[in-house]
Every structure is written in structure tokens, then in C-alpha cells.
Motif scaffolding. Structure first.
Motif, PDB file in Angstrom:
ATOM      1  N   ALA A  18      -7.016   8.288   6.325  1.00  0.00           N
ATOM      2  CA  ALA A  18      -7.464   7.112   7.084  1.00  0.00           C
ATOM      3  C   ALA A  18      -8.898   6.742   6.728  1.00  0.00           C
ATOM      4  O   ALA A  18      -9.232   5.554   6.580  1.00  0.00           O
TER       5      ALA A  18
ATOM      6  N   ILE B 297      -8.961   4.904   3.239  1.00  0.00           N
ATOM      7  CA  ILE B 297      -8.505   3.517   3.129  1.00  0.00           C
ATOM      8  C   ILE B 297      -9.122   2.613   4.191  1.00  0.00           C
ATOM      9  O   ILE B 297      -8.759   1.444   4.299  1.00  0.00           O
ATOM     10  N   ASN B 298     -10.057   3.169   4.976  1.00  0.00           N
ATOM     11  CA  ASN B 298     -10.675   2.363   6.024  1.00  0.00           C
ATOM     12  C   ASN B 298     -11.664   1.341   5.476  1.00  0.00           C
ATOM     13  O   ASN B 298     -11.894   0.309   6.086  1.00  0.00           O
TER      14      ASN B 298
ATOM     15  N   ASN C 153      -6.296  -0.959  -1.669  1.00  0.00           N
ATOM     16  CA  ASN C 153      -6.014  -0.348  -0.369  1.00  0.00           C
ATOM     17  C   ASN C 153      -4.567  -0.553   0.071  1.00  0.00           C
ATOM     18  O   ASN C 153      -3.967   0.329   0.671  1.00  0.00           O
ATOM     19  N   ILE C 154      -4.021  -1.714  -0.235  1.00  0.00           N
ATOM     20  CA  ILE C 154      -2.628  -1.988   0.152  1.00  0.00           C
ATOM     21  C   ILE C 154      -1.686  -1.034  -0.563  1.00  0.00           C
ATOM     22  O   ILE C 154      -0.756  -0.475   0.036  1.00  0.00           O
TER      23      ILE C 154
ATOM     24  N   LYS D 296      -2.027   2.418   1.043  1.00  0.00           N
ATOM     25  CA  LYS D 296      -1.346   2.486   2.335  1.00  0.00           C
ATOM     26  C   LYS D 296       0.155   2.680   2.157  1.00  0.00           C
ATOM     27  O   LYS D 296       0.774   3.503   2.827  1.00  0.00           O
TER      28      LYS D 296
ATOM     29  N   PHE E 299       2.182   6.099   3.129  1.00  0.00           N
ATOM     30  CA  PHE E 299       3.137   5.973   4.234  1.00  0.00           C
ATOM     31  C   PHE E 299       4.589   6.118   3.782  1.00  0.00           C
ATOM     32  O   PHE E 299       5.457   6.431   4.594  1.00  0.00           O
TER      33      PHE E 299
ATOM     34  N   GLY F 192       1.401  10.418   6.769  1.00  0.00           N
ATOM     35  CA  GLY F 192       1.217   8.971   6.670  1.00  0.00           C
ATOM     36  C   GLY F 192       1.324   8.273   8.012  1.00  0.00           C
ATOM     37  O   GLY F 192       0.631   7.273   8.254  1.00  0.00           O
TER      38      GLY F 192
ATOM     39  N   LEU G 186      -1.895   6.063   9.979  1.00  0.00           N
ATOM     40  CA  LEU G 186      -1.944   4.709  10.527  1.00  0.00           C
ATOM     41  C   LEU G 186      -2.555   4.692  11.931  1.00  0.00           C
ATOM     42  O   LEU G 186      -3.294   3.773  12.286  1.00  0.00           O
TER      43      LEU G 186
ATOM     44  N   LEU H  34      -6.191   5.172  11.500  1.00  0.00           N
ATOM     45  CA  LEU H  34      -6.769   3.950  10.941  1.00  0.00           C
ATOM     46  C   LEU H  34      -7.002   2.914  12.041  1.00  0.00           C
ATOM     47  O   LEU H  34      -8.041   2.239  12.064  1.00  0.00           O
TER      48      LEU H  34
END
Length: 306
Positions: free
Chosen positions: A108, A111-112, A118-119, A122, A126, A186, A190, A193
Motif C-alpha cells: 500500500a 502504490i500510494n 500504479n494501475i 494494483k 490484487f 492484495g 486495498l 490504501l
């Protein structure tokens, strides 16, 4: 005439009371289907489990079951396999909370920040969550093969001896921890995040003005403000970890030497393979009480945070 009026008044009041009662019972009408389903699939099985725990119920001779009192429970606490399964699940729960929650927080944090890719990260982090646990277990079973698995091939390439992994009583439970953390981190990522993005940037700016570096901001700003989120994640991870069954069932069958046997898997084997429903029910009652106690204590400790 007066009697007629009194009768009419009583009838009117009766209709009004009936209407009021019907109005107050309307929520119950909507809840009734759910209550019936809960009764059939939750409350009734729970009651039968408690009843069967005091019998010698054998699945192939259901008509010959007899009441045996606490015999199943006495035998249970002298059963080395069950006691080993409790030891294994404690090790697994402690390790999975540390590894999975720590990994989720690290991902988290990674990718924060606003950066390119980043996409993709994620989705990559996940994606194991949406995969079936059976598929994940079979995949890692091939990767961790002690003779021709990909992991050992890579280790040998860099000069490390091949490892037994799932065939070692000392390594197997920790391999299951790694596989489970890889599959589930994952989801917690989220949640972390969302918690990180709810922290105001002004708090970090104030800490920076006071001379705090990144590490100090993480320790004294991020972690305290993430405490309710962390507590929630630990709580849900703990409950899920106690239900471990798929990974040992697919990858190790509880071995080697019962080193990955878990209470849920042992209950399944006893009830459906050995068909000893009475003994399996006793295990279910004891293990259910242990989970209830742990959940109550954790809920008590985390009440202020959640």
C-alpha cells in the motif's frame, strides 16, 4: 342504542390494534426468509453438532448412535493429532498476521504515491485475491516441487541447494504461510490504501515543518493514524486464518508427520473420511469455543479502535 355504540367502539379499537400490530410486524415479515434460512443452515446444524458431540454417531450406522457423555471430549484432549493441529494453527495464525499484514502495508505504501505504472501494480498485486485457492495451491505445488520445481531450479542457479519445502516437517507450515500471504495480501493492501489516502496531507506538512524526516513521519504520523485500519485488518485476518483447510488439503494432505494438519482439516477427515461424526462434532465444539474466546478477547482489546 348505547350498547350498539359500545360494540362499534370495541370493534373499531380491535381493528386499530390489529392494524398497529400488523404495522409493527412488517419488518419481521421481510426478515422471515433470512431467519428461516439461518435456522436451517446455521442454528439447526449448530444444535445438532452439540448433540452429536455427546454420542458415538458413526455415519454408516446412524440408527445405532448412543449417548456417551463426555467420552469424546476426554479422548480429544489425549489425541496427539488434534493437539498438534492446534499447535500448527497457532503458529500459522501468528506468522500469517505478521507476514500478510506487513506485506499488505508495504504494498500500500508503494502504490500510494502518484507515479506511472500504479494501475498495473494494483492489478498485479490484487490479481491473486480473485484466483481460486485450489488453483493457487496447485500452482505453488508445481513451483515448489523438490526435484524439478521452478523455485529450486532458480535456487540452484544462484548456488543454493535444493530445498525440500512441502516435504520437510520443519519447512512445510512456513511454506503455507508464504503461499497464503501471497494470495491474500492484495485484499488487505486495498484497505490499507484507503486508510492512507484518508490521512490529510496537512498532517505530513506539519510534521515536516517540525523537522520530521520520512521515517519519523511514518512512525509518528502514518502508523498512529492507521491504527483503526490495522486493527480491523488484523481482526479479519485472524478469523480467516483459523479456517485454514484448502492449502493443506491440496498441497500436503496434513503432512509430513502432521506438521501442516489444521483443526478444520482434521475435523473434515474425521467426519467425512473416517465417518466418526460424534468425535468430529466434539472437535468442532471445542475448536468453535476457542475461536469464540479469541474473537471476544481481540474484540475487547480493539473496541476503542474499530
Amino acid at each position: 342504542m348505547e350498547a350498539t355504540n359500545q360494540y362499534a367502539d370495541r370493534k373499531k379499537k380491535s381493528k386499530f390494534s390489529l392494524h398497529a400490530l400488523n404495522f409493527h410486524l412488517q419488518p419481521l415479515y421481510f426478515m422471515l426468509p433470512a431467519i428461516i434460512l439461518l435456522g436451517i443452515f446455521l442454528f439447526l446444524p449448530a444444535i445438532l453438532t452439540i448433540y452429536y458431540a455427546f454420542t458415538d454417531y458413526y455415519l454408516l450406522t446412524p440408527d445405532k448412535r448412543e449417548f456417551v457423555g463426555f467420552s469424546n471430549f476426554v479422548e480429544l484432549f489425549t489425541d496427539p493429532v488434534f493437539m498438534r493441529s492446534l499447535q500448527n494453527i497457532v503458529v500459522f495464525v501468528v506468522c500469517i498476521i505478521i507476514v500478510q499484514v506487513g506485506t499488505a502495508l508495504g504494498l500500500a505504501l508503494l502504490i500510494n504515491k502518484n507515479r506511472k505504472g500504479n494501475i498495473f501494480l494494483k492489478i498485479a498485486f490484487f490479481s491473486p485475491v480473485v484466483m481460486s485457492l485450489v488453483v493457487v495451491s496447485v500452482l505453488w505445488l508445481y513451483l515448489l516441487n523438490p526435484t524439478d520445481g521452478l523455485i529450486n531450479s532458480i535456487l540452484q542457479t544462484v548456488g543454493i541447494d535444493a530445498q525440500p519445502f512441502l516435504t520437510s516437517p520443519k519447512q512445510a507450515i512456513y511454506v503455507l504461510v508464504f503461499v497464503s500471504a501471497w494470495q491474500g495480501a492484495g485484499y488487505q493492501m486495498l484497505i490499507f490504501l484507503a486508510g492512507l489516502q484518508n490521512i490529510s496531507r496537512e498532517v505530513y506538512e506539519a510534521a515536516k515543518i517540525d523537522g520530521a524526516n520520512r521515517w519519523q513521519s511514518f512512525l509518528h504520523v502514518t502508523l498512529p493514524l492507521l491504527r483503526p485500519t490495522t486493527t480491523l485488518i488484523i481482526f479479519t485476518t485472524l478469523i480467516a486464518a483459523f479456517k485454514l483447510i484448502i492449502q493443506p488439503m491440496i498441497m500436503t494432505q496434513g503432512g509430513p508427520l502432521n506438521s501442516t494438519m489444521t483443526p478444520i482439516f482434521y475435523i473434515y477427515q474425521t467426519g467425512f473420511t473416517d465417518r466418526l461424526v460424534g468425535y468430529a462434532s466434539a472437535m468442532t465444539v471445542v475448536f468453535g469455543l476457542l475461536i469464540a474466546i479469541v474473537s471476544f478477547l481481540q474484540r475487547k482489546l480493539a473496541k476503542e479502535d474499530i
